[in-house]
Design a protein around this motif. Sequence first.
Motif, PDB file in Angstrom:
ATOM      1  N   GLU A  74       0.806  -1.221   0.000  1.00 42.14           N
ATOM      2  CA  GLU A  74       0.000   0.000   0.000  1.00 42.14           C
ATOM      3  C   GLU A  74       0.841   1.274   0.000  1.00 42.14           C
ATOM      4  O   GLU A  74       0.501   2.238  -0.693  1.00 42.14           O
ATOM      5  N   ARG A  77       3.756   0.665  -2.939  1.00 40.94           N
ATOM      6  CA  ARG A  77       3.130   0.273  -4.211  1.00 40.94           C
ATOM      7  C   ARG A  77       3.821  -0.919  -4.876  1.00 40.94           C
ATOM      8  O   ARG A  77       4.028  -0.942  -6.097  1.00 40.94           O
ATOM      9  N   SER A  88      -0.831  -0.605 -17.643  1.00 43.89           N
ATOM     10  CA  SER A  88      -1.599  -0.008 -16.546  1.00 43.89           C
ATOM     11  C   SER A  88      -2.202   1.343 -16.920  1.00 43.89           C
ATOM     12  O   SER A  88      -3.006   1.885 -16.170  1.00 43.89           O
ATOM     13  N   LYS A 187      -9.805  -3.059  -6.636  1.00 40.02           N
ATOM     14  CA  LYS A 187     -10.626  -2.016  -7.263  1.00 40.02           C
ATOM     15  C   LYS A 187     -10.102  -0.633  -6.887  1.00 40.02           C
ATOM     16  O   LYS A 187     -10.038  -0.282  -5.713  1.00 40.02           O
ATOM     17  N   ASP A 188      -9.725   0.152  -7.899  1.00 34.25           N
ATOM     18  CA  ASP A 188      -9.258   1.509  -7.619  1.00 34.25           C
ATOM     19  C   ASP A 188     -10.449   2.406  -7.313  1.00 34.25           C
ATOM     20  O   ASP A 188     -11.606   2.050  -7.549  1.00 34.25           O
ATOM     21  N   GLU A 189     -10.164   3.576  -6.783  1.00 35.81           N
ATOM     22  CA  GLU A 189     -11.220   4.455  -6.271  1.00 35.81           C
ATOM     23  C   GLU A 189     -12.276   4.789  -7.317  1.00 35.81           C
ATOM     24  O   GLU A 189     -13.477   4.839  -7.014  1.00 35.81           O
ATOM     25  N   TYR A 193      -9.311   1.006 -13.561  1.00 35.70           N
ATOM     26  CA  TYR A 193      -8.450  -0.111 -13.934  1.00 35.70           C
ATOM     27  C   TYR A 193      -9.083  -1.458 -13.599  1.00 35.70           C
ATOM     28  O   TYR A 193      -8.838  -2.448 -14.272  1.00 35.70           O
ATOM     29  N   ASP A 230      -4.790  -3.447   0.203  1.00 35.41           N
ATOM     30  CA  ASP A 230      -5.189  -2.794  -1.043  1.00 35.41           C
ATOM     31  C   ASP A 230      -4.051  -2.857  -2.065  1.00 35.41           C
ATOM     32  O   ASP A 230      -3.041  -2.171  -1.932  1.00 35.41           O
ATOM     33  N   SER A 232      -4.624  -2.195  -5.321  1.00 37.40           N
ATOM     34  CA  SER A 232      -5.175  -1.534  -6.506  1.00 37.40           C
ATOM     35  C   SER A 232      -4.136  -0.623  -7.155  1.00 37.40           C
ATOM     36  O   SER A 232      -3.159  -0.207  -6.527  1.00 37.40           O
ATOM     37  N   ILE A 233      -4.366  -0.334  -8.433  1.00 36.17           N
ATOM     38  CA  ILE A 233      -3.498   0.585  -9.168  1.00 36.17           C
ATOM     39  C   ILE A 233      -3.907   2.010  -8.819  1.00 36.17           C
ATOM     40  O   ILE A 233      -5.078   2.377  -8.923  1.00 36.17           O
ATOM     41  N   LYS A 234      -2.946   2.798  -8.407  1.00 35.04           N
ATOM     42  CA  LYS A 234      -3.220   4.182  -8.018  1.00 35.04           C
ATOM     43  C   LYS A 234      -2.391   5.125  -8.883  1.00 35.04           C
ATOM     44  O   LYS A 234      -1.293   4.771  -9.311  1.00 35.04           O
ATOM     45  N   SER A 240      -1.698  12.876  -8.990  1.00 33.76           N
ATOM     46  CA  SER A 240      -2.923  12.914  -8.195  1.00 33.76           C
ATOM     47  C   SER A 240      -3.181  14.303  -7.651  1.00 33.76           C
ATOM     48  O   SER A 240      -2.334  15.164  -7.662  1.00 33.76           O
TER      49      SER A 240
END
Length: 240
Positions: A74, A77, A88, A187-189, A193, A230, A232-234, A240
């Motif tokens: 997390e 990454r 990605s 699951k990303d926010e 993805y 988590d 997920s891909i961020k 960001s």
Amino acid sequence: MDIEFANPLIKKLKDIDWTDYTKDIEDEKEGKTIVNSLKRKPYYEPHALVKIESEEDFLNVISNAFEELRHYVEDQRWIEPFWNDGDSSKPNSPTPKRETKIQPTLKVFFEKQLDQTGVHVVREPHEGTGVLDFKFLITINGKRHVLCLEFKLAHNNNLKHGLTTQLPSYLKANRYGPGIFFVMWFKDEKGEYFEKPINKTKSEMIKYLEKKVKELNEKEGYKIESVLIDASIKPSASKS
């Protein structure tokens, strides 16, 4: 050599389908390669040697191993080991690996974290009631201690069954010892993805797991904890 004994044995060995065994060996090698690559990362920190003298120590070192995994996945990454190859930058690519492809990496990771502590990590032991994902074992002052772990992807349709049926049955087979229900989230926010599970956000999943675990522990006397990590891909911090 006793030919009458040897020939039937040789025939049986030839008739065995070694496909699954060979695949397991290959997956184990891949898991070792992945974890060794983590050890070369600049942010990797070797774990401190801990002496285990009680069940509390045993549970603490396993909890610490999960916190290390959470930190790498997390915060740093380190998510590539849990996704299939892909671009990605494009929606729906890559995709999360299957549970059986992730398990070898998890096994090697936990082995590395727990080496020199006396804790043994066993993958997919048969419990009589089914096949458990992982079992952690140690003997302290002549007494055997066991922790059972069931692993599920958050988008697995059998997640509830794994928590409310599979893990409890394994715990019963191990005299109601402690257990961990480990969930990996992809699951990303924004669902750009990966969009599953479609019926829950991450916070809703965490609350769901905590509620179910509390119900099981209070009604049945289990000692279960849930862990969600988590993967997920961020977007990068600069974007960001």
